[in-house]
Each structure stands twice: as structure tokens, then as C-alpha cells.
Design a protein around this motif. Sequence first.
Motif, PDB file in Angstrom:
ATOM      1  N   ASN A  91      79.999 -46.141 -24.770  1.00 39.99           N
ATOM      2  CA  ASN A  91      80.344 -46.825 -23.520  1.00 39.99           C
ATOM      3  C   ASN A  91      80.967 -45.864 -22.511  1.00 39.99           C
ATOM      4  O   ASN A  91      80.634 -45.903 -21.320  1.00 39.99           O
ATOM      5  N   GLU A  92      81.869 -44.988 -22.964  1.00 40.71           N
ATOM      6  CA  GLU A  92      82.512 -44.028 -22.056  1.00 40.71           C
ATOM      7  C   GLU A  92      81.505 -43.057 -21.448  1.00 40.71           C
ATOM      8  O   GLU A  92      81.628 -42.679 -20.291  1.00 40.71           O
ATOM      9  N   LEU A  93      80.508 -42.660 -22.247  1.00 42.67           N
ATOM     10  CA  LEU A  93      79.489 -41.717 -21.769  1.00 42.67           C
ATOM     11  C   LEU A  93      78.365 -42.405 -21.000  1.00 42.67           C
ATOM     12  O   LEU A  93      77.538 -41.741 -20.377  1.00 42.67           O
ATOM     13  N   GLY A  94      78.322 -43.736 -21.059  1.00 41.91           N
ATOM     14  CA  GLY A  94      77.276 -44.477 -20.365  1.00 41.91           C
ATOM     15  C   GLY A  94      75.898 -44.239 -20.961  1.00 41.91           C
ATOM     16  O   GLY A  94      74.899 -44.220 -20.247  1.00 41.91           O
ATOM     17  N   LEU A  95      75.846 -44.043 -22.274  1.00 45.72           N
ATOM     18  CA  LEU A  95      74.565 -43.763 -22.932  1.00 45.72           C
ATOM     19  C   LEU A  95      73.741 -45.032 -23.062  1.00 45.72           C
ATOM     20  O   LEU A  95      74.211 -46.045 -23.562  1.00 45.72           O
ATOM     21  N   GLU A  96      72.501 -44.953 -22.594  1.00 42.36           N
ATOM     22  CA  GLU A  96      71.551 -46.056 -22.687  1.00 42.36           C
ATOM     23  C   GLU A  96      70.159 -45.444 -22.607  1.00 42.36           C
ATOM     24  O   GLU A  96      70.006 -44.295 -22.152  1.00 42.36           O
ATOM     25  N   PRO A  97      69.139 -46.153 -23.072  1.00 42.41           N
ATOM     26  CA  PRO A  97      67.788 -45.608 -22.970  1.00 42.41           C
ATOM     27  C   PRO A  97      67.480 -45.182 -21.537  1.00 42.41           C
ATOM     28  O   PRO A  97      67.763 -45.910 -20.575  1.00 42.41           O
ATOM     29  N   GLY A  98      66.968 -43.973 -21.402  1.00 46.80           N
ATOM     30  CA  GLY A  98      66.667 -43.411 -20.092  1.00 46.80           C
ATOM     31  C   GLY A  98      67.715 -42.432 -19.606  1.00 46.80           C
ATOM     32  O   GLY A  98      67.465 -41.679 -18.670  1.00 46.80           O
ATOM     33  N   SER A  99      68.902 -42.413 -20.244  1.00 44.73           N
ATOM     34  CA  SER A  99      69.943 -41.453 -19.862  1.00 44.73           C
ATOM     35  C   SER A  99      69.539 -40.047 -20.292  1.00 44.73           C
ATOM     36  O   SER A  99      68.907 -39.859 -21.329  1.00 44.73           O
ATOM     37  N   ILE A 100      69.924 -39.068 -19.505  1.00 45.71           N
ATOM     38  CA  ILE A 100      69.760 -37.661 -19.875  1.00 45.71           C
ATOM     39  C   ILE A 100      71.069 -37.237 -20.523  1.00 45.71           C
ATOM     40  O   ILE A 100      72.149 -37.543 -20.025  1.00 45.71           O
TER      41      ILE A 100
END
Length: 134
Positions: free
Chosen positions: A106-115
Motif C-alpha cells: 500500500n505504501e509503495l502503491g503497487l498494483e498491476p501496471g506499476s513500474i
Amino acid sequence: MTSVRIRDAASLLGVSDDTVRRWVDQGLLGATKDSSGRKVVDGRELAEFARAQAGSGPDLLGVGSSARNRLVGLVTRVVSDAVMSQVEMQCGPHRIVSLMSTEAVNELGLEPGSIAVAVVKATTVIVETPGGPE
């Protein structure tokens, strides 16, 4: 001397067979023919070529790091529960899987499509070779 077929060299370098053939035609890679008449590249020459072609990749972290094994990639899947998450990335031809806290995801904002950059810092690396000892 280890000889590598054009098709296998392409796979190892993450390019098409045609690209390797163009490099041979341009004189960037030397090739000979094996006993079956197929073009092959000397393994040592291929290793030197791969090393010369390897770039460090873009620095998406913007910070210094002692880790040398940094793979820039695309997040392809995130599976989370309340505490832990599994993050899958595609870094070139390589699939990297990381387990981390859901809070970190959540802190890194990782989601499919993120680099993102997968940083590997390990004290144990297992190396395997095809076949057995000669």
C-alpha cells in the motif's frame, strides 16, 4: 569450447533468432557451423557480447544502492490479505515473485501496471548446468 545454437543464443539474450543472425551478418558476433551444418556461436564470445550489451537499466529508485542485481519491471499481479502480499513482476523475460507486507504494498502503491525495481540481495545463489559432470 562451448558452442551455442543461434536459436538458443537468441533465447538467452531475450531477442529473436533474426536479431542474432543480423548481428552475425554485421560482424558483431562470430559464427561457425557445427557438425550438423547449423550456425553456432562460441559460448565465451556470446558471454562477452552479452556483458557488453547489458545496460544498468533506468534508476527508478533515485537513491544509491549496494545491490547490483536490480531488475526494472512491470507489476503484473498483486494478491493480498490483511497482513501479507504476493507481488509478481515481469522483468524482461523473467518472472519475479516477492512476498512482503500488505502495508508495504500500500505504501509503495503497487498494483498491476506499476513500474517497479526488484532488488535482489542474497547470500546464496544456486547455479545449475544442463546434464551432469563430464
